[in-house]
Design a protein around this motif. Sequence first.
Motif, PDB file in Angstrom:
ATOM      1  N   ASP A 248       0.959  -1.101  -0.008  1.00 24.70           N
ATOM      2  CA  ASP A 248       0.013  -0.040   0.038  1.00 24.70           C
ATOM      3  C   ASP A 248       0.838   1.128  -0.082  1.00 24.70           C
ATOM      4  OD1 ASP A 248      -2.455  -1.260   0.048  1.00 24.70           O
ATOM      5  OD2 ASP A 248      -2.658  -1.348   1.927  1.00 24.70           O
ATOM      6  N   SER A 249       1.787   1.235  -0.928  1.00 25.25           N
ATOM      7  CA  SER A 249       2.615   2.531  -1.158  1.00 25.25           C
ATOM      8  C   SER A 249       1.986   3.777  -1.352  1.00 25.25           C
ATOM      9  CB  SER A 249       3.707   2.323  -2.158  1.00 25.25           C
ATOM     10  OG  SER A 249       4.635   3.478  -2.072  1.00 25.25           O
ATOM     11  N   SER A 250       2.387   5.087  -0.889  1.00 23.62           N
ATOM     12  CA  SER A 250       1.693   6.167  -1.040  1.00 23.62           C
ATOM     13  C   SER A 250       2.536   6.991  -1.966  1.00 23.62           C
ATOM     14  CB  SER A 250       1.524   6.802   0.282  1.00 23.62           C
ATOM     15  OG  SER A 250       2.603   7.065   0.903  1.00 23.62           O
ATOM     16  N   GLN A 251       3.446   6.486  -2.771  1.00 24.81           N
ATOM     17  CA  GLN A 251       4.219   7.147  -3.652  1.00 24.81           C
ATOM     18  C   GLN A 251       3.695   7.764  -4.748  1.00 24.81           C
ATOM     19  OE1 GLN A 251       7.856   4.886  -4.645  1.00 24.81           O
ATOM     20  NE2 GLN A 251       8.789   6.583  -5.795  1.00 24.81           N
ATOM     21  N   LEU A 252       2.696   7.089  -4.963  1.00 26.56           N
ATOM     22  CA  LEU A 252       1.588   7.758  -6.263  1.00 26.56           C
ATOM     23  C   LEU A 252       0.924   8.911  -5.818  1.00 26.56           C
ATOM     24  CD1 LEU A 252       0.299   4.282  -7.851  1.00 26.56           C
ATOM     25  CD2 LEU A 252       2.303   5.824  -8.775  1.00 26.56           C
ATOM     26  N   LEU A 253       0.759   8.932  -4.787  1.00 30.39           N
ATOM     27  CA  LEU A 253      -0.160  10.276  -4.187  1.00 30.39           C
ATOM     28  C   LEU A 253       1.086  11.422  -4.029  1.00 30.39           C
ATOM     29  CD1 LEU A 253      -2.084   8.917  -1.403  1.00 30.39           C
ATOM     30  CD2 LEU A 253      -2.739   9.356  -3.632  1.00 30.39           C
ATOM     31  N   ARG A 254       2.271  11.103  -3.542  1.00 30.57           N
ATOM     32  CA  ARG A 254       3.084  12.171  -3.812  1.00 30.57           C
ATOM     33  C   ARG A 254       4.772  11.448  -3.366  1.00 30.57           C
ATOM     34  NH1 ARG A 254       1.994  17.116  -3.087  1.00 30.57           N
ATOM     35  NH2 ARG A 254       0.055  17.025  -1.801  1.00 30.57           N
ATOM     36  N   SER A 255       5.498  11.814  -4.006  1.00 27.39           N
ATOM     37  CA  SER A 255       6.888  11.141  -4.045  1.00 27.39           C
ATOM     38  C   SER A 255       7.631  11.973  -3.280  1.00 27.39           C
ATOM     39  CB  SER A 255       7.365  10.922  -5.443  1.00 27.39           C
ATOM     40  OG  SER A 255       7.516  11.892  -6.146  1.00 27.39           O
ATOM     41  N   LYS A 256       7.664  13.035  -2.950  1.00 29.57           N
ATOM     42  CA  LYS A 256       8.478  14.017  -2.167  1.00 29.57           C
ATOM     43  C   LYS A 256       8.879  13.318  -0.832  1.00 29.57           C
ATOM     44  CE  LYS A 256       9.229  18.737  -0.513  1.00 29.57           C
ATOM     45  NZ  LYS A 256       8.698  20.181  -0.509  1.00 29.57           N
ATOM     46  N   GLY A 257       9.998  13.128  -0.438  1.00 27.69           N
ATOM     47  CA  GLY A 257      10.574  12.558   0.758  1.00 27.69           C
ATOM     48  C   GLY A 257      10.400  11.002   0.842  1.00 27.69           C
ATOM     49  N   MET A 258       9.710  10.599  -0.075  1.00 29.94           N
ATOM     50  CA  MET A 258       9.584   9.068   0.242  1.00 29.94           C
ATOM     51  C   MET A 258      10.645   8.223  -0.155  1.00 29.94           C
ATOM     52  SD  MET A 258       7.298   6.664   0.332  1.00 29.94           S
ATOM     53  CE  MET A 258       6.966   5.073  -0.084  1.00 29.94           C
ATOM     54  N   ARG A 259      11.392   8.653  -1.102  1.00 28.21           N
ATOM     55  CA  ARG A 259      12.541   7.823  -1.750  1.00 28.21           C
ATOM     56  C   ARG A 259      13.664   7.826  -0.503  1.00 28.21           C
ATOM     57  NH1 ARG A 259      15.139   8.489  -7.275  1.00 28.21           N
ATOM     58  NH2 ARG A 259      13.040   7.555  -7.838  1.00 28.21           N
ATOM     59  N   VAL A 260      13.868   9.091   0.024  1.00 30.88           N
ATOM     60  CA  VAL A 260      14.972   9.138   1.020  1.00 30.88           C
ATOM     61  C   VAL A 260      14.450   8.568   2.190  1.00 30.88           C
ATOM     62  CG1 VAL A 260      16.432  10.601   2.365  1.00 30.88           C
ATOM     63  CG2 VAL A 260      16.007  11.271   0.086  1.00 30.88           C
ATOM     64  N   GLY A 261      13.364   8.861   2.675  1.00 36.43           N
ATOM     65  CA  GLY A 261      12.878   8.267   3.831  1.00 36.43           C
ATOM     66  C   GLY A 261      12.943   6.802   3.885  1.00 36.43           C
TER      67      GLY A 261
ATOM     68  N   ILE B 285      -2.011  12.262   1.674  1.00 36.07           N
ATOM     69  CA  ILE B 285      -1.823  10.803   2.128  1.00 36.07           C
ATOM     70  C   ILE B 285      -2.415  10.620   3.535  1.00 36.07           C
ATOM     71  CG2 ILE B 285       0.293   9.441   3.187  1.00 36.07           C
ATOM     72  CD1 ILE B 285       2.059  11.013   1.453  1.00 36.07           C
ATOM     73  N   ARG B 286      -2.571  11.816   4.420  1.00 33.93           N
ATOM     74  CA  ARG B 286      -3.594  11.491   5.630  1.00 33.93           C
ATOM     75  C   ARG B 286      -4.749  11.064   5.193  1.00 33.93           C
ATOM     76  NH1 ARG B 286      -2.993  13.282  11.063  1.00 33.93           N
ATOM     77  NH2 ARG B 286      -4.738  11.972  12.085  1.00 33.93           N
ATOM     78  N   ALA B 287      -5.146  11.692   4.268  1.00 38.68           N
ATOM     79  CA  ALA B 287      -6.747  11.380   4.008  1.00 38.68           C
ATOM     80  C   ALA B 287      -7.020   9.861   3.372  1.00 38.68           C
ATOM     81  CB  ALA B 287      -7.247  12.357   2.635  1.00 38.68           C
ATOM     82  N   THR B 288      -5.979   9.269   2.737  1.00 42.15           N
ATOM     83  CA  THR B 288      -6.071   7.744   2.279  1.00 42.15           C
ATOM     84  C   THR B 288      -5.448   6.964   3.326  1.00 42.15           C
ATOM     85  OG1 THR B 288      -4.135   8.156   1.265  1.00 42.15           O
ATOM     86  CG2 THR B 288      -5.929   8.591   0.014  1.00 42.15           C
ATOM     87  N   SER B 289      -4.762   7.346   4.560  1.00 38.26           N
ATOM     88  CA  SER B 289      -4.295   6.347   5.532  1.00 38.26           C
ATOM     89  C   SER B 289      -5.212   5.741   6.223  1.00 38.26           C
ATOM     90  CB  SER B 289      -3.383   7.327   6.304  1.00 38.26           C
ATOM     91  OG  SER B 289      -2.052   7.818   5.571  1.00 38.26           O
ATOM     92  N   ARG B 290      -5.315   4.519   6.442  1.00 37.77           N
ATOM     93  CA  ARG B 290      -5.959   3.817   7.602  1.00 37.77           C
ATOM     94  C   ARG B 290      -5.459   4.117   8.876  1.00 37.77           C
ATOM     95  NH1 ARG B 290      -5.448  -0.055   3.466  1.00 37.77           N
ATOM     96  NH2 ARG B 290      -3.869  -1.022   4.734  1.00 37.77           N
ATOM     97  N   PHE B 291      -6.179   3.770   9.976  1.00 34.62           N
ATOM     98  CA  PHE B 291      -5.901   3.800  11.350  1.00 34.62           C
ATOM     99  C   PHE B 291      -4.835   2.992  11.767  1.00 34.62           C
ATOM    100  CE2 PHE B 291      -5.917   1.869  15.791  1.00 34.62           C
ATOM    101  CZ  PHE B 291      -5.718   3.075  16.567  1.00 34.62           C
ATOM    102  N   SER B 292      -4.714   1.746  11.015  1.00 33.01           N
ATOM    103  CA  SER B 292      -3.583   0.762  11.238  1.00 33.01           C
ATOM    104  C   SER B 292      -2.582   1.090  10.571  1.00 33.01           C
ATOM    105  CB  SER B 292      -4.230  -0.465  10.523  1.00 33.01           C
ATOM    106  OG  SER B 292      -4.472  -0.416   9.171  1.00 33.01           O
ATOM    107  N   ASP B 293      -2.365   2.139   9.585  1.00 32.01           N
ATOM    108  CA  ASP B 293      -1.085   2.564   8.812  1.00 32.01           C
ATOM    109  C   ASP B 293      -0.290   3.465   9.921  1.00 32.01           C
ATOM    110  OD1 ASP B 293      -1.915   1.187   6.480  1.00 32.01           O
ATOM    111  OD2 ASP B 293      -2.729   2.791   5.813  1.00 32.01           O
ATOM    112  N   ILE B 294      -1.178   4.269  10.485  1.00 35.83           N
ATOM    113  CA  ILE B 294      -0.446   5.262  11.449  1.00 35.83           C
ATOM    114  C   ILE B 294      -0.087   4.594  12.834  1.00 35.83           C
ATOM    115  CG2 ILE B 294      -1.034   7.205  12.774  1.00 35.83           C
ATOM    116  CD1 ILE B 294      -2.747   8.207  10.430  1.00 35.83           C
ATOM    117  N   ALA B 295      -1.041   3.680  13.217  1.00 37.41           N
ATOM    118  CA  ALA B 295      -0.590   3.116  14.559  1.00 37.41           C
ATOM    119  C   ALA B 295       0.667   2.135  14.397  1.00 37.41           C
ATOM    120  CB  ALA B 295      -1.879   2.228  14.850  1.00 37.41           C
ATOM    121  N   LEU B 296       0.670   1.517  13.164  1.00 34.04           N
ATOM    122  CA  LEU B 296       1.854   0.677  12.971  1.00 34.04           C
ATOM    123  C   LEU B 296       3.358   1.543  12.973  1.00 34.04           C
ATOM    124  CD1 LEU B 296       3.195  -2.079  12.097  1.00 34.04           C
ATOM    125  CD2 LEU B 296       2.874  -1.547   9.848  1.00 34.04           C
ATOM    126  N   LEU B 297       2.931   2.496  12.232  1.00 38.97           N
ATOM    127  CA  LEU B 297       4.343   3.608  12.441  1.00 38.97           C
ATOM    128  C   LEU B 297       4.621   3.837  13.590  1.00 38.97           C
ATOM    129  CD1 LEU B 297       3.866   5.878   9.201  1.00 38.97           C
ATOM    130  CD2 LEU B 297       5.424   3.989   9.474  1.00 38.97           C
TER     131      LEU B 297
END
Length: 230
Positions: free
Chosen positions: A39-52, A119-131
Motif C-alpha cells: 500500500d505504498s503512498s508514493q503515487l500520491l506524492r513522491s516528495k520525501g518518500m525515496r530518502v525516508g 496521504i493522511r486522507a487515504t491512510s487507515r488507522f492501522s497504517d498510522i498505528a503501525l508507524l
Amino acid sequence: MADYLHQFIFGIYPYIAIMIMVGVTIARYDRDQYTWKADSSQLLRSKGMRVGSNLFHIGIIFLFFGHLVGLLTPESVYHVVMTAGAKQILAMVSGGFFGVLCFIGLSMLLYRRLFDPRIRATSRFSDIALLFILYIQLILGLVTIPYSAQHLDGSSMIALANWAQHIVTFQPGAADFIVNEAWVFKAHLFLGLTIFLIFPFTRLVHMLSAPVKYLFRTGYQIVRGRGRAQ
C-alpha cells in the motif's frame, strides 16, 4: 503477582505471539491475497518518500538480522573470534548507527503520513498505528544502548541471548534469565513480541514477498522507447 506476570510475558506470551503470527499469516495468504501488499503512498506524492523509505528499510533490515544473529548465535560459536564484551560493543556501535538511520527514515515517513493532506486522507488507522509502534520500538532499542554501556562485560547480552535461545528451542525457564534485567530491555522484548503478534494483520506481510528472485534472474527486461516509427 509480579513474578507470575513476568513468567507469562516472557515465558508464554512469545509462543502465543509466534503461533498467531504464523497461523494468521498462512490463512491471510491463502484466503485474502488481494490485501497482501505494501500500500505504498508514493503515487500520491513522491516528495520525501525515496530518502525516508531507503533510510528506514536499510536500517530496519540490518537491525532485524542483527538481532536475529546476535540473539540466536551460541556463545561457543562467537567465542572463537571474540569475547562477549567485544560482541556487545560491536552490537552497540552497529546497532546505534543503523538505528539512527532507521530513526531518521521513519521520522520522515511518519511526518509525511501525518501532515501531508493527501496521504493522511487515504491512510487507515492501522497504517498510522503501525508507524507509531515501530517508532516507539526503535526509540526503546536506542535507549538500551546506554544501559548496555553499564555492563560492557556482555552480561546483559548473554542473558537476553539465553532467553531467546531457550524460547526457540522450547526449553523451560527462559523467563528466569532476564528477571533482573533493566526495564528498557523487557519493554523492548515485549513490544517486539507484540509486533510479531500483529504482523499478519498489517501491511508488514509484504516483506515476505520481497522480489529476491530478481537478483538471480538470467534474462533482462526489454524496454522499448517511444521513438518515431521506422
